[in-house]
Design a protein around this motif. Sequence first.
Motif, short mmCIF file in Angstrom:
data_model
loop_
_atom_site.label_atom_id
_atom_site.label_comp_id
_atom_site.label_asym_id
_atom_site.label_seq_id
_atom_site.Cartn_x
_atom_site.Cartn_y
_atom_site.Cartn_z
N SER A 91 8.93 85.20 9.83
CA SER A 91 10.31 85.13 10.32
C SER A 91 11.21 84.48 9.28
N PHE A 92 11.86 85.31 8.47
CA PHE A 92 12.78 84.80 7.46
C PHE A 92 13.96 84.09 8.11
N THR A 93 14.41 84.59 9.27
CA THR A 93 15.54 83.96 9.96
C THR A 93 15.17 82.56 10.43
N THR A 94 13.92 82.37 10.90
CA THR A 94 13.48 81.04 11.32
C THR A 94 13.41 80.11 10.12
N PHE A 95 12.96 80.60 8.99
CA PHE A 95 12.87 79.78 7.78
C PHE A 95 14.25 79.29 7.36
N ILE A 96 15.25 80.15 7.50
CA ILE A 96 16.60 79.81 7.05
C ILE A 96 17.40 79.08 8.13
N TRP A 97 17.32 79.57 9.37
CA TRP A 97 18.19 79.05 10.44
C TRP A 97 17.48 78.12 11.42
N GLY A 98 16.15 77.99 11.29
CA GLY A 98 15.43 77.01 12.09
C GLY A 98 15.57 77.18 13.59
N ALA A 99 15.99 76.13 14.28
CA ALA A 99 16.03 76.09 15.75
C ALA A 99 17.04 77.05 16.35
N GLY B 103 10.70 76.53 22.51
CA GLY B 103 10.68 76.74 21.07
C GLY B 103 11.87 76.07 20.39
N PHE B 104 13.03 76.11 21.06
CA PHE B 104 14.24 75.48 20.50
C PHE B 104 14.05 73.98 20.36
N VAL B 105 13.57 73.33 21.43
CA VAL B 105 13.36 71.88 21.40
C VAL B 105 12.33 71.51 20.33
N LYS B 106 11.25 72.28 20.27
CA LYS B 106 10.19 72.01 19.29
C LYS B 106 10.71 72.10 17.86
N LEU B 107 11.42 73.19 17.55
CA LEU B 107 11.91 73.38 16.19
C LEU B 107 13.04 72.42 15.85
N LEU B 108 13.84 72.04 16.85
CA LEU B 108 14.90 71.07 16.61
C LEU B 108 14.30 69.72 16.22
N LEU B 109 13.26 69.30 16.92
CA LEU B 109 12.60 68.03 16.60
C LEU B 109 11.97 68.07 15.21
N ILE B 110 11.38 69.23 14.86
CA ILE B 110 10.79 69.38 13.52
C ILE B 110 11.89 69.34 12.47
N TRP B 111 13.03 69.97 12.77
CA TRP B 111 14.15 69.95 11.82
C TRP B 111 14.64 68.53 11.59
N LEU B 112 14.76 67.75 12.66
CA LEU B 112 15.21 66.37 12.54
C LEU B 112 14.24 65.54 11.70
N ALA B 113 12.94 65.88 11.79
CA ALA B 113 11.92 65.12 11.06
C ALA B 113 11.76 65.59 9.62
N THR B 114 12.34 66.72 9.26
CA THR B 114 12.19 67.24 7.90
C THR B 114 13.56 67.42 7.24
N SER B 115 14.19 68.54 7.48
CA SER B 115 15.49 68.81 6.85
C SER B 115 16.56 67.83 7.30
N TRP C 289 8.43 74.37 6.94
CA TRP C 289 9.17 75.50 7.52
C TRP C 289 8.58 76.85 7.13
N PHE C 290 7.94 76.91 5.99
CA PHE C 290 7.24 78.15 5.63
C PHE C 290 6.12 78.41 6.63
N PHE C 291 5.36 77.36 6.97
CA PHE C 291 4.27 77.49 7.93
C PHE C 291 4.82 77.88 9.31
N ILE C 292 5.93 77.24 9.72
CA ILE C 292 6.53 77.55 11.01
C ILE C 292 7.02 79.00 11.04
N ALA C 293 7.71 79.42 9.98
CA ALA C 293 8.23 80.78 9.92
C ALA C 293 7.12 81.82 9.91
N LYS C 294 5.99 81.44 9.37
CA LYS C 294 4.84 82.35 9.33
C LYS C 294 4.22 82.55 10.71
#
Length: 217
Positions: A21-29, A40-52, A108-113
């Motif tokens: 998912s290239f869109t997930t890699f770029i746009w995340g949550a 999925g939104f809550v999960k990726l938002l928390l990951i975004w806060l902890a990384t990017s 995020w590469f792993f998540i997008a994959k």
Amino acid sequence: MAIKINLEKAGHKKNGFVGFSFTTFIWGAFVPMFRGDGKGFVKLLLIWLATSGILVLIDNFPYDSIDFDKIPTIKDFIISLLDVKYKYIFLSYYLIIFLLAIISFVVWFFIAKNYNRDYTNKLLNQGYMVAEDDDYALAILKKYGYLEYTNEELRDNNKMELYKNIVETVKKDEKSKYYIFLVYFIITFTIVVITYYSEISKIGDITYLEAIRAAGI
């Protein structure tokens, strides 16, 4: 972009997705948000806060608003840096940013994959199915392990050949997308390295104290 397939449940249609998912890699949550995937939104938002999110915070933190004189430990640390070459401080700061960026990239590469697989499996578990005459979607889902081949399909050489041709075409398209992604990453990385190298070169051999005075602080 990933491979999109049509799924349906009791007349209600949704899109499933297969592949990176290239869109997930770029746009995340934002991706699960627009797909209506609340968990999925809550999960990726928390990951975004902890990384990017950490990178954004570090880069935009209002350091000027802090009165370091009231924090002796930080004040002493800053004083100890006054005679250090400013370019070393600059370099150390951005090496930390770069390291965090690499960690964020890997995460995020792993998540997008894996996100499309998790999302589509969730839809299938909820009872969404492929139309019986949708050979394209069936070929993709069965080749990538979402669904099992039936004994009837395995005995039907024409059907298996059709599935094979569909999958080969899709894989060629996916390979092209990976090359585009790789070129995009290399160009972006090169621009960032050149930009910061240019900034470091302009600093010269002045100390941190001289840099502060030059900035009028």
